[in-house]
Design an enzyme around this catalytic site. Structure first.
Site, PDB file in Angstrom:
ATOM      1  N   TYR A  49       8.351  34.229  38.133  1.00 31.24           N
ATOM      2  CA  TYR A  49       9.543  33.464  38.517  1.00 31.24           C
ATOM      3  C   TYR A  49      10.614  34.403  39.097  1.00 31.24           C
ATOM      4  O   TYR A  49      10.796  35.528  38.632  1.00 31.24           O
ATOM      5  CB  TYR A  49      10.120  32.692  37.328  1.00 31.24           C
ATOM      6  CG  TYR A  49       9.297  31.474  36.913  1.00 31.24           C
ATOM      7  CD1 TYR A  49       8.250  30.992  37.701  1.00 31.24           C
ATOM      8  CD2 TYR A  49       9.570  30.797  35.731  1.00 31.24           C
ATOM      9  CE1 TYR A  49       7.505  29.877  37.323  1.00 31.24           C
ATOM     10  CE2 TYR A  49       8.825  29.676  35.345  1.00 31.24           C
ATOM     11  CZ  TYR A  49       7.795  29.238  36.146  1.00 31.24           C
ATOM     12  OH  TYR A  49       7.057  28.136  35.765  1.00 31.24           O
ATOM     13  N   SER A 153      -1.941  26.389  31.749  1.00 36.09           N
ATOM     14  CA  SER A 153      -1.146  25.478  32.559  1.00 36.09           C
ATOM     15  C   SER A 153      -1.967  25.075  33.766  1.00 36.09           C
ATOM     16  O   SER A 153      -2.718  25.898  34.318  1.00 36.09           O
ATOM     17  CB  SER A 153       0.140  26.185  33.004  1.00 36.09           C
ATOM     18  OG  SER A 153       0.931  25.303  33.772  1.00 36.09           O
ATOM     19  N   TRP A 202       5.960  19.864  33.265  1.00 31.91           N
ATOM     20  CA  TRP A 202       6.874  20.494  34.224  1.00 31.91           C
ATOM     21  C   TRP A 202       7.320  19.532  35.328  1.00 31.91           C
ATOM     22  O   TRP A 202       6.635  18.551  35.617  1.00 31.91           O
ATOM     23  CB  TRP A 202       6.319  21.789  34.780  1.00 31.91           C
ATOM     24  CG  TRP A 202       5.012  21.833  35.530  1.00 31.91           C
ATOM     25  CD1 TRP A 202       3.785  22.096  34.990  1.00 31.91           C
ATOM     26  CD2 TRP A 202       4.804  21.710  36.953  1.00 31.91           C
ATOM     27  NE1 TRP A 202       2.828  22.131  35.991  1.00 31.91           N
ATOM     28  CE2 TRP A 202       3.425  21.905  37.210  1.00 31.91           C
ATOM     29  CE3 TRP A 202       5.649  21.474  38.039  1.00 31.91           C
ATOM     30  CZ2 TRP A 202       2.867  21.855  38.480  1.00 31.91           C
ATOM     31  CZ3 TRP A 202       5.094  21.425  39.312  1.00 31.91           C
ATOM     32  CH2 TRP A 202       3.736  21.611  39.530  1.00 31.91           C
ATOM     33  N   LEU A 205      11.653  15.705  36.780  1.00 31.13           N
ATOM     34  CA  LEU A 205      12.501  15.016  37.771  1.00 31.13           C
ATOM     35  C   LEU A 205      11.937  15.221  39.170  1.00 31.13           C
ATOM     36  O   LEU A 205      12.654  15.076  40.170  1.00 31.13           O
ATOM     37  CB  LEU A 205      13.940  15.566  37.709  1.00 31.13           C
ATOM     38  CG  LEU A 205      14.620  15.504  36.338  1.00 31.13           C
ATOM     39  CD1 LEU A 205      15.976  16.205  36.380  1.00 31.13           C
ATOM     40  CD2 LEU A 205      14.781  14.050  35.890  1.00 31.13           C
ATOM     41  N   GLY A 207      11.266  17.944  40.440  1.00 29.72           N
ATOM     42  CA  GLY A 207      11.944  19.102  41.036  1.00 29.72           C
ATOM     43  C   GLY A 207      13.265  18.718  41.717  1.00 29.72           C
ATOM     44  O   GLY A 207      13.782  19.459  42.538  1.00 29.72           O
ATOM     45  N   ARG A 209      13.535  15.807  43.450  1.00 26.33           N
ATOM     46  CA  ARG A 209      13.205  14.828  44.503  1.00 26.33           C
ATOM     47  C   ARG A 209      13.577  13.411  44.085  1.00 26.33           C
ATOM     48  O   ARG A 209      13.883  12.561  44.923  1.00 26.33           O
ATOM     49  CB  ARG A 209      11.704  14.915  44.836  1.00 26.33           C
ATOM     50  CG  ARG A 209      11.283  14.066  46.042  1.00 26.33           C
ATOM     51  CD  ARG A 209       9.969  14.552  46.636  1.00 26.33           C
ATOM     52  NE  ARG A 209       8.806  14.214  45.848  1.00 26.33           N
ATOM     53  CZ  ARG A 209       8.102  13.084  45.943  1.00 26.33           C
ATOM     54  NH1 ARG A 209       8.448  12.154  46.820  1.00 26.33           N
ATOM     55  NH2 ARG A 209       7.047  12.868  45.195  1.00 26.33           N
ATOM     56  N   GLY A 258      20.187  23.925  35.763  1.00 24.83           N
ATOM     57  CA  GLY A 258      21.043  25.054  35.384  1.00 24.83           C
ATOM     58  C   GLY A 258      22.347  24.560  34.776  1.00 24.83           C
ATOM     59  O   GLY A 258      23.155  25.352  34.284  1.00 24.83           O
TER      60      GLY A 258
END
Ligand code: NAP
Length: 292
Positions: A49, A153, A202, A205, A207, A209, A258
């Protein structure tokens, strides 16, 4: 084979985007404290990341406020060799060799200023994975006290089963949202439910969109969900988390926000009990057709 799972919080905070947040060390410490105050005690990382830089940003905060470490569970991932300035591979590829997994775990421990990782996931299925060899690597790192639990994952149900027969895995971290529903049909969530292993989810939302997508599906889903959210008196974001949480495999959704308000919206979903008709109304809007 199954392992006793680690106690992850019902909503997990993901750090994929931490570099974009541009927070000072002090602000990062405050962000972590506020997440903990909301009951978010599990933090999801990956070695790659932020161009291999995200873990270190979080680690700086832990170095500045070391008492926080005991109040949280650290999850990270490895196994992808991603091209970067510091890593001039010819192409992106996967590597689950003992040497690479051990090296990346050591690197994550240094980045996160921690002596132990609570959970490490193999980020993507490596087609060249030798399950017996990888399981031996898991055992070595566990014996050395560096990693408490192992998982994967984005693995299919059969890829999960192959490795789980060699070493007990505790989760498969999968994509699931009102905009992405493959896991409902591909057997991965069925397997999680069968084994009683809570999947981590994961991009709940999509991401972002869900809020900003202009494609037909996003527009349709957003319109349907806005009406439902209004009826429940909750935000669109909270409804998306409630939709994921409604699945009987008891997923732990990972928020990517965030903003502390975004964390609050995610946690608010734990108090929402979504009616099956509303859950299916979102499914229907996503697919663009009714159930058969
Ligand atoms: P997400 O929660 O679906 O998306 C987060 C994005 O949505 C952020 O950019 C966020 O911006 C935006 N957003 C949230 N609320 C919004 C609102 N009300 N209006 C507009 N935008 C809004 O999750 P994600 O970041 O894609 O993924 C979550 C975590 O999952 C990652 O951090 C990572 O840990 C993990 N992950 C794992 C894999 C894997 O392969 N295993 C892949 C991808 C991600 P703000 O910051 O402004 O809220």
């Amino acid at each position: 084979m199954s392992a006793s799972p680690p106690a992850l919080s019902p909503v997990v905070a993901g750090l994929w985007r931490i570099k974009d947040w541009k927070l000072s060390v002090r602000e990062r410490v405050r962000w972590i404290e506020q997440a903990l105050e909301l009951g978010i005690t599990s933090f999801d990382h990956a070695d790659i990341y932020g161009d291999y830089g995200a873990e270190a940003l979080f680690g700086e905060a832990l170095q500045a406020a070391p008492a926080l470490r005991q109040r949280m569970q650290l999850v990270t991932k490895c196994g992808i060799r991603l091209r970067a300035a510091s890593r001039p591979y010819r192409i992106n590829h996967y590597d689950t060799s003992a040497a690479y997994v051990c090296a990346q775990v050591e690197q994550s421990l240094r980045n996160l200023h921690s002596e132990r990782l609570d959970l490490v996931l193999i980020h993507r299925p490596d087609y060249l994975m030798d399950a017996a060899t990888l399981a031996e690597t898991f055992r070595t790192l566990t014996r050395e006290g560096k990693v408490a639990h192992w998982g994967v994952s984005n693995h299919s149900a059969s890829q999960f089963a192959l490795l789980n027969r060699q070493h007990p895995l505790v989760t498969n971290q999968l994509e699931l949202s009102p905009l992405h529903m493959d896991a409902l049909d591909d057997g991965t969530l069925d397997q999680a439910q069968e084994l009683g292993l809570r999947p981590m989810v994961w991009s709940p939302l999509g991401g972002g969109r869900l809020f900003t997508g202009e494609d037909e599906q996003a527009v349709r889903v957003r319109a349907e969900m806005r009406g439902i959210a209004e009826r429940y008196g909750i935000s669109l974001g909270t409804l998306a988390f409630a939709w994921v949480l409604r699945h009987p495999s008891r997923p732990c959704p990972i928020t990517g926000t965030g903003r502390v308000e975004g964390l609050r919206e995610a946690v608010a979903a734990l108090d929402v009990s979504l009616d099956a008709e509303d859950w299916y109304a979102i499914w229907t809007a996503s697919k663009g057709h009714s159930v058969p």
